[in-house]
Design a protein around this motif. Structure first.
Motif, PDB file in Angstrom:
ATOM      1  N   CYS A  73       5.634  46.781  94.550  1.00 22.41           N
ATOM      2  CA  CYS A  73       6.969  47.182  94.975  1.00 22.41           C
ATOM      3  C   CYS A  73       7.166  48.633  94.539  1.00 22.41           C
ATOM      4  O   CYS A  73       6.771  49.015  93.433  1.00 22.41           O
ATOM      5  N   ALA A  74       7.792  49.434  95.382  1.00 17.23           N
ATOM      6  CA  ALA A  74       7.970  50.859  95.080  1.00 17.23           C
ATOM      7  C   ALA A  74       8.939  51.096  93.925  1.00 17.23           C
ATOM      8  O   ALA A  74       8.742  52.014  93.129  1.00 17.23           O
ATOM      9  N   ASP A  75       9.984  50.262  93.811  1.00 17.12           N
ATOM     10  CA  ASP A  75      10.996  50.529  92.788  1.00 17.12           C
ATOM     11  C   ASP A  75      11.301  49.319  91.899  1.00 17.12           C
ATOM     12  O   ASP A  75      12.398  49.180  91.377  1.00 17.12           O
ATOM     13  N   CYS A  76      10.309  48.440  91.756  1.00 16.20           N
ATOM     14  CA  CYS A  76      10.448  47.301  90.842  1.00 16.20           C
ATOM     15  C   CYS A  76       9.044  46.870  90.404  1.00 16.20           C
ATOM     16  O   CYS A  76       8.055  47.337  90.969  1.00 16.20           O
ATOM     17  N   TYR A  97      12.423  39.970  94.448  1.00  7.92           N
ATOM     18  CA  TYR A  97      12.177  41.270  93.836  1.00  7.92           C
ATOM     19  C   TYR A  97      12.392  41.133  92.334  1.00  7.92           C
ATOM     20  O   TYR A  97      13.502  40.842  91.881  1.00  7.92           O
ATOM     21  N   GLU A  99      13.036  41.783  88.448  1.00  5.44           N
ATOM     22  CA  GLU A  99      13.975  42.610  87.694  1.00  5.44           C
ATOM     23  C   GLU A  99      15.085  43.191  88.556  1.00  5.44           C
ATOM     24  O   GLU A  99      15.737  44.164  88.188  1.00  5.44           O
ATOM     25  N   ARG A 100      15.277  42.617  89.721  1.00  7.01           N
ATOM     26  CA  ARG A 100      16.413  42.947  90.581  1.00  7.01           C
ATOM     27  C   ARG A 100      16.990  41.617  91.034  1.00  7.01           C
ATOM     28  O   ARG A 100      16.261  40.641  91.206  1.00  7.01           O
TER      29      ARG A 100
END
Length: 160
Positions: A73-76, A97, A99-100
């Motif tokens: 994942c680009a942002d997780c 996702y 931590e989201r």
């Protein structure tokens, strides 16, 4: 001169004899594809056509079931993905996702490619492609090519 003629005569006679021997017993390999006189076994067209069709993931593997992987994942830290394939060619995919507080679910059908080794999901949002292996699915890019790079192993889903 007389000896030369005799030697030439003997050489010519042995040449004729050696050529004649080969002509009487030729060692010729028959090629059934090019020689109409070669004996050919009858062809069973049902076997010929089914060999190519039977040796693929669609009809020789136990592909239905639940597969899991955590893809990059680009942002997780990653996307925990659970994909369920059913015999009726339907699927359910859940993408969580990490931590989201985000989760996506989609359902739909999938189709096999002409080789019987790659499936394409046809859901509302899911259009992924996977190469089907023995108890694995390998996610492909949108063009159906293998994903390359240092994280390529993360795109291999394991059957549960």
């Amino acid at each position: 001169m007389k000896k030369t003629i005799q030697i030439l005569g003997i050489a010519l006679a042995s040449l004729v004899v050696s050529c004649t021997q080969k002509d009487k017993n030729p060692e010729v390999e028959m090629n059934p594809k090019t020689d109409p006189m070669a004996i050919q076994a009858p062809v069973d067209s049902t076997k010929t056509n089914s060999v190519a069709a039977s040796d693929n993931s669609e009809n020789s593997l136990d592909w239905d079931g639940t597969y899991e992987a955590t893809v990059p994942c680009a942002d997780c830290p990653g996307i925990k993905t659970i994909l369920v394939l059913s015999k009726d060619k339907s699927f359910k995919i859940t993408e969580e996702y990490l931590e989201r507080n985000s989760k996506n679910e989609d359902t739909g059908t999938f189709a096999w490619d002409s080789s019987g080794s790659i499936i394409t999901l046809n859901g509302k949002t899911s259009k992924y492609k996977y190469k089907v292996g023995e108890n694995t699915l390998t996610q492909l890019d949108m063009e159906g090519k293998p994903i390359d790079g240092p994280n390529k192993a993360l795109y291999i889903f394991k059957k549960k």
